[in-house]
Structure formats: C-alpha cells, structure tokens
Design a protein around this motif. Sequence first.
Motif, mmCIF file in Angstrom:
data_model
loop_
_atom_site.group_PDB
_atom_site.id
_atom_site.type_symbol
_atom_site.label_atom_id
_atom_site.label_comp_id
_atom_site.label_asym_id
_atom_site.label_seq_id
_atom_site.Cartn_x
_atom_site.Cartn_y
_atom_site.Cartn_z
ATOM 1 N N ILE A 146 6.207 -11.233 1.045
ATOM 2 C CA ILE A 146 6.372 -11.092 2.731
ATOM 3 C C ILE A 146 7.043 -9.619 2.963
ATOM 4 O O ILE A 146 7.342 -8.974 4.100
ATOM 5 C CB ILE A 146 6.573 -12.023 3.115
ATOM 6 N N TRP A 149 5.977 -5.690 2.934
ATOM 7 C CA TRP A 149 5.530 -5.521 4.149
ATOM 8 C C TRP A 149 5.635 -3.354 4.267
ATOM 9 O O TRP A 149 4.454 -3.285 4.273
ATOM 10 C CB TRP A 149 5.747 -5.707 5.393
ATOM 11 N N SER A 150 6.283 -3.030 3.939
ATOM 12 C CA SER A 150 6.595 -1.466 4.420
ATOM 13 C C SER A 150 6.079 -0.663 2.832
ATOM 14 O O SER A 150 5.385 -0.095 3.433
ATOM 15 C CB SER A 150 8.054 -1.189 3.432
ATOM 16 N N PHE A 152 3.072 -2.107 1.786
ATOM 17 C CA PHE A 152 1.480 -2.809 1.990
ATOM 18 C C PHE A 152 1.295 -1.684 3.662
ATOM 19 O O PHE A 152 0.276 -0.627 3.576
ATOM 20 C CB PHE A 152 1.425 -3.956 1.964
ATOM 21 N N SER A 153 2.244 -1.444 4.094
ATOM 22 C CA SER A 153 1.996 -0.785 5.585
ATOM 23 C C SER A 153 1.388 0.202 5.256
ATOM 24 O O SER A 153 0.467 1.189 6.591
ATOM 25 C CB SER A 153 2.941 -1.165 6.992
ATOM 26 N N PHE A 171 5.574 -7.170 10.557
ATOM 27 C CA PHE A 171 6.005 -7.441 9.997
ATOM 28 C C PHE A 171 6.848 -8.830 10.699
ATOM 29 O O PHE A 171 7.259 -9.895 10.184
ATOM 30 C CB PHE A 171 6.722 -7.014 9.907
ATOM 31 N N SER A 174 5.135 -11.641 11.395
ATOM 32 C CA SER A 174 5.024 -12.849 10.100
ATOM 33 C C SER A 174 6.040 -13.857 9.949
ATOM 34 O O SER A 174 6.328 -14.536 9.646
ATOM 35 C CB SER A 174 4.987 -11.390 8.855
ATOM 36 N N THR A 212 -7.171 -11.081 4.979
ATOM 37 C CA THR A 212 -7.002 -9.094 5.280
ATOM 38 C C THR A 212 -7.718 -8.589 4.157
ATOM 39 O O THR A 212 -7.905 -7.370 4.958
ATOM 40 C CB THR A 212 -5.197 -9.466 4.856
ATOM 41 N N TYR A 228 -2.326 -11.422 8.451
ATOM 42 C CA TYR A 228 -1.365 -11.516 7.240
ATOM 43 C C TYR A 228 -0.136 -11.724 8.216
ATOM 44 O O TYR A 228 0.776 -12.596 8.245
ATOM 45 C CB TYR A 228 -1.150 -9.870 7.469
ATOM 46 N N CYS A 232 -0.792 -15.533 6.355
ATOM 47 C CA CYS A 232 0.392 -15.740 5.219
ATOM 48 C C CYS A 232 2.300 -15.460 5.575
ATOM 49 O O CYS A 232 2.370 -16.429 4.831
ATOM 50 C CB CYS A 232 0.473 -13.950 5.062
ATOM 51 N N GLY A 371 11.786 -3.662 6.637
ATOM 52 C CA GLY A 371 10.743 -3.553 7.708
ATOM 53 C C GLY A 371 10.370 -1.741 7.682
ATOM 54 O O GLY A 371 9.120 -1.521 7.848
#
Length: 549
Positions: A146, A149-150, A152-153, A171, A174, A212, A228, A232, A371
């Motif tokens: 988790i 995320w940076s 994935f983003s 983020f 989440s 997702t 997400y 998630c 994030g």
Amino acid sequence: MRRAAKPRGERFPVSDRAGFGTCRRRRGAGPSGAGSRMDHRGLRAAVRPRGRGRPRVRQGVRVLGRARGGPRRSQALARAMRGRGGGRQPRHDRVRPRHERGQPGEPHQAFDRRREARGETKEEPMNHRMRYLATGVLSLLFLGLIYSWSNFSAPIGEEFGWDRESMRFVFTLSIIAFCFGGYFGARLNGRFSFRPTMLIAGVLLVGGFASTALVLDAGGLPALYVTYGVLCGGGCGIAYNVIIATVNAWFPERVGFSSGALMMGFGLGGLVLGTAAAAGIDLAGWRTVFLVLAALIAIVLGVTALVIKPAPMLASGSSNVAGSAEGSSEHAAAGKALGASHETPMVRTPLFWVYSVWATCAICAGLMIIGDAKPAALAVGLEAGFATLLVGLVSTTNGVARIVIGVVFDRFGLRAVMASASLAALLGAVALAWSFAPGTRVPGLFVAGALLVGFSYGCVPVIASAFARSQFGQKHYAENLALANFNMASAALLSSFAAGGARALGGADNGDFAVYAAVTLIVVVALVGFAAFFRLLRRNEARAAEQGR
C-alpha cells in the motif's frame, strides 16, 4: 513351612511435574487393582529388594525412596494419584524438556496455572510463536505494498492523463479505508475467528488488485477510487490489525520486539516488493503486475490463515504490562495504573485524545512524503532511477525504524520512543523545506529529510501498538489498536488538504516549498502535543503510585 514370596510391585508413572520419572508402586495400591503385576508399558515390573538402599537406575528408570513405602515415595505417589490415575500417559506429557517441567513437589494444577499464565498449552507451546512471527512478517511484507502507490501512480496517471492531486487522493482514500478496515477487522475477529477474518481480507485485497487491472478502462478515476482506494485499503487494514493483534498475544513480555518485527515487514514491503513491481511495470505493464500481485497475495494470506493460531487467554496479571524491562519504573507504574482502571474505555480517557493529536501531526509529515516521494524527487532534480530507489529507501528507513523503536520501547519506555519520533520528524521537515527554498534546489537535503521523515513515520505504528497494549491491556487490544490507528485517517485528510492549499498558495514555482513549510508547522504542533502527553502520563503514573501504597 514355606516362606512367603516377596511381594511384587509395579512401576507407576509419577507425573514429571513433580520432577520425577517413574516410581514403583507396591501391589494392591492404586487404581490398577490388587495383584497387578504389569507396569504402564505392559511389561512385568521388577521387584525392589528390601532395605533402605540408595536410589538406583533399573531399565533406564530411576527408582526412588524406600522399598517398603517410605515417606518420600508415599508423598510422590499421593501427588501422582491425585487427579491423575494410573495407566499410560501421553508421550508429550511423559517426556518433556527440563525447562518445561514443574518444580519438585508442585501439584499439576498449580503447574497448569503457571503454564497458562505464560500463554502455554499442551497443544500450542510457546516455542511455536517464532513460527507465527515469521509468517506474520511475510504476510505484512505483501500488505506493505500500500506504501508503493507512488510507483503505481506514475504509470497509471500517464496512461489516463490524471494529475498528481488526483493520484494523491487515491492514496489518501486507501489510508482512510485502511483505518476503517482495521476497526471492522477487530470486530469480525471477535465475532468469528482468525481464519474467517483473514478470508474476508484476502477476498477484498485480491479483488481490489484484480479489478483495478481489469475494469479501470471502463470505470475511469471513480473505479480507481473504489478498487484500489476502498477494496485494497480496507482489505489491507483488516489483515494488518488481525495479524498484529493475534501474533502480539504470543509475546506478552516482548510486545515491543514483536510489534517492531511485524511492522518492519509492513514497512519493507515498499522496498522489496515495490521495487520489484516497478521493474515489472517497465517490462510487462502495470496491469500484468497487478494480476500477479493478486495471485501472490491470495497464496500468502491463505498460508497465513492456516499457520497462525490465536494464543490462549492470558492470566489477568500477565498481560498488564508490555515489555520486558522489569526494572523500568515506567512499566511498573503503567502496570499499576492498568490494574486499577483497565476497564475504562480508551476513547473516554484524556490520554488517548492527547496522544491522537500528537500521532495525527506526526503521521501527516510521513504521508506527505510517502505519497509524493517520486514526483518530488524528480522536481528537486534527482534522476529518474535514483528517484525510484529513494522510494524504496524511504520504505527501508520506515521498516528499520519499527524494529529499532520496538527494542527501544522494551528498554526505555513510551516517552523515549515518542521523543525520538518527534525529533526525527522535526529535523526531516526542516530539511525538506530547505531543499525547496525559493531560488534553490538542494537534492542532498531532500534525500536526508525524506529518510528522516520516513524513520519518524515508521515509529508511529509501533508506538500506537505499544500505547494501546501498555496503557489499556490485552483484553480489548485489537479494538484499541484499531482506534489508535484511526489517526492515520485524520492525518491523511490533513495532509491532503494541507498539501493542496499550500501548493495553491505557493504557485507553480514555490509550490513544493510551501508544502514542506506547512509540514514543518504541523510537526511543531506535534511537539506541543508530545509535551502535553508527557505531562499527563507523568500525572497518571504519580496517581497510580499513590494508589499502590
């Protein structure tokens, strides 16, 4: 006139709780009946010769006491016959390591009570707890995704054209779902059990990653918020809370160490798996990576649900004090206060609300760098490869802080770890703001500030676990831990609004400087909250010391 035959006896398995092995019982004594000539193994018993004699070993069994029922053997037989009876004993009850045996002359009921006070049972000895801890660390390693995320983003935002603030809100959402998931996970675990709760968490997590990858093209940004952000985050919160509460119950005397080890795995997930996921995204695309992660998470959580078992209920006196520093005055005072007021709900105590102010401000700084670590690193002038590595390094300091601060808590107590986290957050926030000072860019200061803030952020979850356990006990530990972790939700909202407002005030040129200047002000508020918490905690300890006299 024929001489009467010497009386024959039989061996009788005296409980090794009394510190003995197997003794001989004279004929006609005990539940085996008169005339019995067979021992508990089905073998003919040897006859002990008359006379006082010394204890000797016969067929590998120690024969104790006098042959004609001297006081030593009579007492041993009385202890053995009390509630035990003859017959064959289970293997694990007859042969037990020396450190698990009772004291000589100790009745088995007292030994059972002493063993239960340590959290042991015949079925689940305490030496299994390291296996549970290792399994928990592995599962939390995957839950720590988790924080990646940076990584994935960036590819998702580039593909769909979404801006940084929209990705930041995913983020934030989440984290909020993570907090609510932790609370409902504690309720589900209390209503059902560990395995069904882990099954629910696995379904949410696997469904979130898989959906997702599959439905984002049709659903757009709202679908990303649900898949997400909600699924998630909620599944991760349920599994996180249940695993930590269940495994920590096996470590009543080393809660700082166990919490730190578990949360170290959670923090290192961004480095170990996040870096691997970033490399996989470059090779196969983020959709394939999300599907692979869904399959791996399903396997890991399934194994965790099968391996980890809940600990037995501890005695009331054994779970009052967290940590193993027996000589620490802080732990002793906390134990006395807890014994007097452990039934008071945590949300009704001023100490919890003062702690919440401190934790919210301390977490806010960490969320604002975690994030947005990679885009901010690129903005300060770092290369793309090192920016990706920095995300992993922040996760590394996050994870290392958890095990280090857990050991420090066991040794020095709650105030020392809170002071360390506050100081690291202040130094990191100042370094981050200075690295984006108007007209300058200092990448070295940005790296140092990011690592310090990551260390500070890693301290807070361990402090939350130790705070809930040491001040409010084990009985409602899972729910109290979830409530303590709700500070992440308030910190996520605060960081989102503070970052958006500060960036708007700073404009395009000085937006990052304004963001980290706001972080510095929030950390200053955290220091004020720590001072108030310290004063209130000292007053509670003084009150507990007066009640204990």
